[in-house]
Design a protein around this motif. Structure first.
Motif, PDB file in Angstrom:
ATOM      1  N   PHE A  58     -43.550  34.404  50.156  1.00  0.00           N
ATOM      2  CA  PHE A  58     -42.666  33.417  51.644  1.00  0.00           C
ATOM      3  C   PHE A  58     -41.544  34.162  52.414  1.00  0.00           C
ATOM      4  O   PHE A  58     -40.622  34.254  52.100  1.00  0.00           O
ATOM      5  N   PHE A  74     -49.070  29.248  46.685  1.00  0.00           N
ATOM      6  CA  PHE A  74     -48.856  28.744  48.147  1.00  0.00           C
ATOM      7  C   PHE A  74     -48.793  27.503  48.749  1.00  0.00           C
ATOM      8  O   PHE A  74     -47.998  26.766  49.054  1.00  0.00           O
ATOM      9  N   LYS A  75     -49.997  27.159  48.167  1.00  0.00           N
ATOM     10  CA  LYS A  75     -50.892  25.755  48.021  1.00  0.00           C
ATOM     11  C   LYS A  75     -49.738  24.189  47.860  1.00  0.00           C
ATOM     12  O   LYS A  75     -49.191  23.597  48.625  1.00  0.00           O
ATOM     13  N   PHE A 125     -46.452  24.810  50.007  1.00  0.00           N
ATOM     14  CA  PHE A 125     -46.303  23.762  51.256  1.00  0.00           C
ATOM     15  C   PHE A 125     -46.808  22.754  50.554  1.00  0.00           C
ATOM     16  O   PHE A 125     -46.104  21.714  52.642  1.00  0.00           O
ATOM     17  N   GLY A 173     -42.855  21.137  50.654  1.00  0.00           N
ATOM     18  CA  GLY A 173     -41.950  21.129  52.490  1.00  0.00           C
ATOM     19  C   GLY A 173     -40.671  21.996  51.378  1.00  0.00           C
ATOM     20  O   GLY A 173     -40.252  21.204  52.183  1.00  0.00           O
ATOM     21  N   TYR A 212     -38.742  32.175  53.816  1.00  0.00           N
ATOM     22  CA  TYR A 212     -38.200  31.315  53.164  1.00  0.00           C
ATOM     23  C   TYR A 212     -36.596  32.268  52.520  1.00  0.00           C
ATOM     24  O   TYR A 212     -36.812  32.823  51.477  1.00  0.00           O
TER      25      TYR A 212
END
Length: 322
Positions: free
Chosen positions: A310, A284-285, A288, A291, A313
């Motif tokens: 997500f 998850f980190k 992000f 991007g 997305y």
């Protein structure tokens, strides 16, 4: 010599086991499971948390056959009815909404390269399968055996030896006439290439030798021509891809990628959602931080994990961006 006698208790497997890193429990580590299996502490619940990713064996300096050991142990310890019913209730809503890609591709009945769909390819991402056929370097050679079935990994994970053997025998027969076998699902590839020959005998070694992973095949034939900017794609690298001898092609495609576990691992993510969330926290980190506009997978479980983690997305199989 028994696998437990080969183990030096060095702990290197602890650093790569997704479940141990998420829980910190020694009994959920490869070393802990191996010691339990060598004593009196065997249990289905202990084995159920092993996701058969192969990371422990790949990093083991003593080459302890951990993958085969845990797979065989799972087949001796079927999961409880409680877990089976929970999983059935979670997956039942999908059953009536899905059309079989295998039936749609029945006209591809002759050729030299058998396309193994797996459950995901047949029911969850048929467009990826059709696009793969479209850009395959030798698409005139592809055929889709109608007798193929599930690779059997869900049955193996659940300890259903009878169903696992039935699937394996059916696939061996269905793929016997092919000169080459390819599949888009890394987990299916892992079963055909790694688990079948280790668990089921020499005839399955022949099948393993002619099986290749679909995305790596496209890369080796320079067939990766992206329809979107590579910089906008984030690729979740499946455990069942990076823990094999497949060349790490994703490192040369110019896209962002994450080589850690997604936490889904088939039924694991449904049966142990808390552990799964902890495992994919870094995913998850990482996603992000880069991007991305698009998320890509090369495995049915990874695809499900990305869609679940997500939901906002666009998530597709990697081949669909070509």
């Amino acid at each position: 010599m028994k696998p437990s006698d080969l183990c030096a208790r060095c702990g290197k497997c602890l650093s790569v086991c997704p479940v141990f890193r998420a829980t910190g429990r020694e009994t959920y580590s490869p070393r802990g499971r191996l010691m339990a299996l060598s004593g009196e502490a065997e249990s289905a619940s202990l084995l159920l948390t092993c996701i058969l990713c192969g990371a422990c064996e790949k990093t083991c300096p003593n080459k302890v056959p951990l993958l085969e050991t845990f797979a065989r142990a799972k087949l001796k310890h079927p999961i409880s009815t409680k877990y089976a019913l929970e999983l059935y209730d979670l997956l039942r809503p999908f059953a009536s909404k899905i059309r079989s890609a295998k039936k749609d591709l029945a006209h591809l009945s002759q050729g030299k390269v058998a396309l193994f769909l797996g459950c995901g390819g047949e029911f969850l991402y048929p467009n990826a399968i059709k696009h793969f056929i479209k850009i395959f370097p030798e698409k005139e050679l592809i055929f889709v055996p109608q007798d193929q079935t599930c690779c059997g990994l869900p049955f193996l994970a659940a300890g259903d030896e009878k169903a696992f053997l039935k699937s394996a025998r059916q696939n061996l027969k269905a793929l016997s006439l092919a000169e080459k076998v390819t599949t888009l699902c890394a987990s299916c590839f892992f079963v055909l290439n790694e688990l079948y020959p280790r668990l089921l005998g020499d005839e399955y070694k022949v099948l393993a030798a002619k099986t290749c992973e679909g995305h790596s095949y496209l890369f080796s034939h320079r067939a990766f021509k992206f329809s979107v900017s590579q910089e906008e794609i984030f690729f979740q690298v499946p455990c069942h891809l990076k823990n094999t001898e497949v060349y790490p092609f994703w490192r040369e495609l110019g896209l962002s990628y994450y080589e850690g576990c997604c936490g889904q691992a088939g039924a694991f993510g449904y049966l142990f959602p808390g552990y799964a969330r902890e495992i994919n926290r870094k995913l998850f980190k990482e996603a992000f931080l880069t991007g991305p506009r698009f998320l890509a997978a090369a495995c049915t479980s990874c695809l499900l994990a990305l869609k679940k983690t997500f939901p906002e997305y666009p998530v597709k199989m990697l081949v669909e961006f070509c």
